[in-house]
Write a protein that holds these residues in place. Structure first.
Motif, mmCIF file in Angstrom:
data_model
loop_
_atom_site.group_PDB
_atom_site.id
_atom_site.type_symbol
_atom_site.label_atom_id
_atom_site.label_comp_id
_atom_site.label_asym_id
_atom_site.label_seq_id
_atom_site.Cartn_x
_atom_site.Cartn_y
_atom_site.Cartn_z
ATOM 1 N N TYR A 38 0.834 -1.206 0.000
ATOM 2 C CA TYR A 38 0.000 0.000 0.000
ATOM 3 C C TYR A 38 0.873 1.262 0.000
ATOM 4 C CZ TYR A 38 1.260 1.216 4.725
ATOM 5 O OH TYR A 38 1.996 1.612 5.806
ATOM 6 N N ALA A 39 2.102 1.165 0.579
ATOM 7 C CA ALA A 39 2.960 2.344 0.751
ATOM 8 C C ALA A 39 3.845 2.630 -0.461
ATOM 9 C CB ALA A 39 3.843 2.171 1.994
ATOM 10 N N GLY A 40 3.887 1.699 -1.407
ATOM 11 C CA GLY A 40 4.733 1.884 -2.584
ATOM 12 C C GLY A 40 3.906 2.419 -3.737
ATOM 13 N N ASN A 41 4.489 3.303 -4.519
ATOM 14 C CA ASN A 41 3.709 3.986 -5.533
ATOM 15 C C ASN A 41 4.567 4.192 -6.778
ATOM 16 O OD1 ASN A 41 2.031 5.792 -6.910
ATOM 17 N ND2 ASN A 41 1.265 6.614 -4.967
ATOM 18 N N MET A 42 4.185 3.556 -7.886
ATOM 19 C CA MET A 42 5.009 3.683 -9.101
ATOM 20 C C MET A 42 5.013 5.103 -9.660
ATOM 21 S SD MET A 42 6.823 1.236 -9.698
ATOM 22 C CE MET A 42 7.573 1.558 -11.277
ATOM 23 N N SER A 43 3.927 5.858 -9.397
ATOM 24 C CA SER A 43 3.902 7.218 -9.960
ATOM 25 C C SER A 43 5.007 8.070 -9.324
ATOM 26 C CB SER A 43 2.529 7.865 -9.766
ATOM 27 O OG SER A 43 2.331 8.194 -8.411
ATOM 28 N N THR A 44 5.429 7.699 -8.123
ATOM 29 C CA THR A 44 6.530 8.410 -7.460
ATOM 30 C C THR A 44 7.823 8.266 -8.265
ATOM 31 O OG1 THR A 44 5.482 7.924 -5.347
ATOM 32 C CG2 THR A 44 7.798 8.556 -5.268
ATOM 33 N N LEU A 45 7.958 7.120 -8.957
ATOM 34 C CA LEU A 45 9.223 6.833 -9.649
ATOM 35 C C LEU A 45 9.195 7.184 -11.137
ATOM 36 C CD1 LEU A 45 10.261 3.453 -7.987
ATOM 37 C CD2 LEU A 45 11.301 5.695 -7.669
ATOM 38 N N GLU A 46 8.124 7.840 -11.571
ATOM 39 C CA GLU A 46 7.962 8.132 -13.003
ATOM 40 C C GLU A 46 9.215 8.761 -13.630
ATOM 41 O OE1 GLU A 46 4.577 10.688 -14.140
ATOM 42 O OE2 GLU A 46 3.440 8.854 -13.685
#
Ligand code: NAD
Ligand code: DAU
Length: 340
Positions: A38-46
């Motif tokens: 839940y805490a990981g977000n691919m949009s953060t790594l765009e």
């Protein structure tokens, strides 16, 4: 040119570390391993994904076979283990996943580091392994020699991992370092944590749930200063050593919430005192003398600037967190705060 394997890179500090390293060491190959909880977000790594020398693996650090395959293929020089279950309140609700990821996952990462050989395994730990300090002794600080004394399932799991890291160094000669940092704040922090939660709620004119009387003290550090410290430790830190990281910036929770209200032009009437966290640590305060003396580290961002930059980031990046606080976050919020 080095190859650095970074676990938990789709989370708050891991992602900030990836951006810090891409900026400081553009020739390094960065290998991110994250299971996207839940805490990981691919949009953060765009933006990170756009670089040629960045690669992402959606993998659980407890999955030994998959982790060995990544090491076999990528042959990293350095491992930085950020991946963890990181939220104290969730650990009180359900400790098991904390023990799995934070302890067993650390073991798997170190077994892989031993099997394939690395020049450094760095464990990202926390000041919470030192327990807490009383409010009436402002002269006391956590040093690297402070005994490990934990309060929550989260801090116990992090402490267990630290002991395991030290055991792997002594028993197998694994070239390890450990850093124990105080509370971070800055861009991309998941809105379950104090500062982003209060920003999101204040903007929505929702109650601002302060635990107990709001007198608990945390020692806040801008996330980029944490990243800078880890960069220094993995390059120049002494193998087998622990480094505390903190910027001598102690603040009461209630004062932070009031700063946020003021910056957003919201009324302090939104502040709602709710049932305290079980086992709530009173005060954290890091003595960062060792990392300053030995590696020359000092923080660059003062809290007064860092908090304004952070609030502005949340104002400028509403889609990032608005998407998070829809869906399953709403169920979490109702469960944790519904009848508090
Ligand atoms: P976070 O919860 O924002 O991110 C954790 C990341 O780890 C997420 O991307 C998640 O998907 C990933 N992850 C979780 N379980 C995994 C698993 N089994 N396999 C692979 N990936 C997994 O956490 P954060 O606040 O960025 O904290 C990062 C590290 O720093 C943690 O080890 C934490 O204990 C430590 N730390 C945090 C703070 C703080 O203030 N946030 C301060 C000191 C130390
Ligand atoms: O000290 C380092 C630690 O800091 C890290 O190891 C943890 O991963 C990180 O989550 C953080 O732990 P805290 O428990 O200090 O952070 P949190 O943001 O959850 O809470 C900060 C303080 O604010 C704490 O005293 C509890 C209080 N609080 C928190 C929330 C979410 C509230 O009063 N209301 C809230 O709704």
């Amino acid at each position: 040119m080095k190859k650095i394997l970074i676990t938990g890179g789709a989370g708050f500090i891991g992602a900030n570390f990836i951006y810090y390293m891409q900026d400081r060491h553009p020739d390094y190959r960065l290998i991110c391993v994250d299971s996207l909880t839940y805490a990981g977000n691919m949009s953060t790594l765009e933006k990170a994904m756009a670089k040629d020398n960045f690669v992402f693996y959606r993998t659980d650090i407890c999955d030994r076979q998959a982790i060995y395959e990544i090491f076999e293929k990528e042959q990293p020089d350095i491992v930085v283990n950020f991946a963890a279950e990181s939220h104290v309140d969730r650990s009180i609700e359900n400790p098991e996943v904390f023990l799995d990821t934070n302890i067993k996952g650390t073991m798997v990462m170190m077994d892989a580091a031993r099997k394939y050989g690395v020049e450094r395994y760095h464990q990202v730990s926390t000041d919470e392994v030192y327990g807490d300090l009383p409010l009436d002794r402002p002269d006391l600080f956590f040093t690297e020699e402070t005994p490990i004394t934990t309060s929550s399932p989260y801090s116990s799991s992090k402490a267990a991992a630290d002991l395991l890291v030290q055991a792997y160094h002594r028993t197998y000669g694994l070239p390890v370092t450990i850093s124990r940092c105080s509370n971070n704040y800055g861009p991309y922090q998941f809105p379950e944590k104090l500062i982003p939660l209060m920003i999101a709620n204040a903007l929505a004119e929702k109650p601002l749930p302060v635990y107990g009387e709001g007198l608990n003290v945390r020692d806040w550090l801008y996330v980029e200063d944490h990243c800078k410290a880890i960069d220094m430790i993995i390059h120049d830190g002494v193998v087998g050593e622990v480094y505390n990281i903190g910027g001598h910036n102690e603040m009461k929770n209630i004062d932070i919430v009031k700063i946020i209200c003021k910056a957003l032009g919201k009324s302090e009437d939104l502040i709602t005192y709710v049932t305290d966290r079980k086992g709530h640590d009173m005060r954290y305060a890091i003595d960062p003398e060792k990392i300053h003396r030995e590696l020359g580290w000092l923080p660059d961002t003062m809290f007064a600037d860092g908090i304004q930059k952070t609030i502005q980031w949340y104002l400028d990046n509403r889609p990032w967190w608005e998407q998070i606080i829809s869906g399953e976050y709403m169920d979490y919020y109702e469960k944790m705060y519904g009848d508090r």
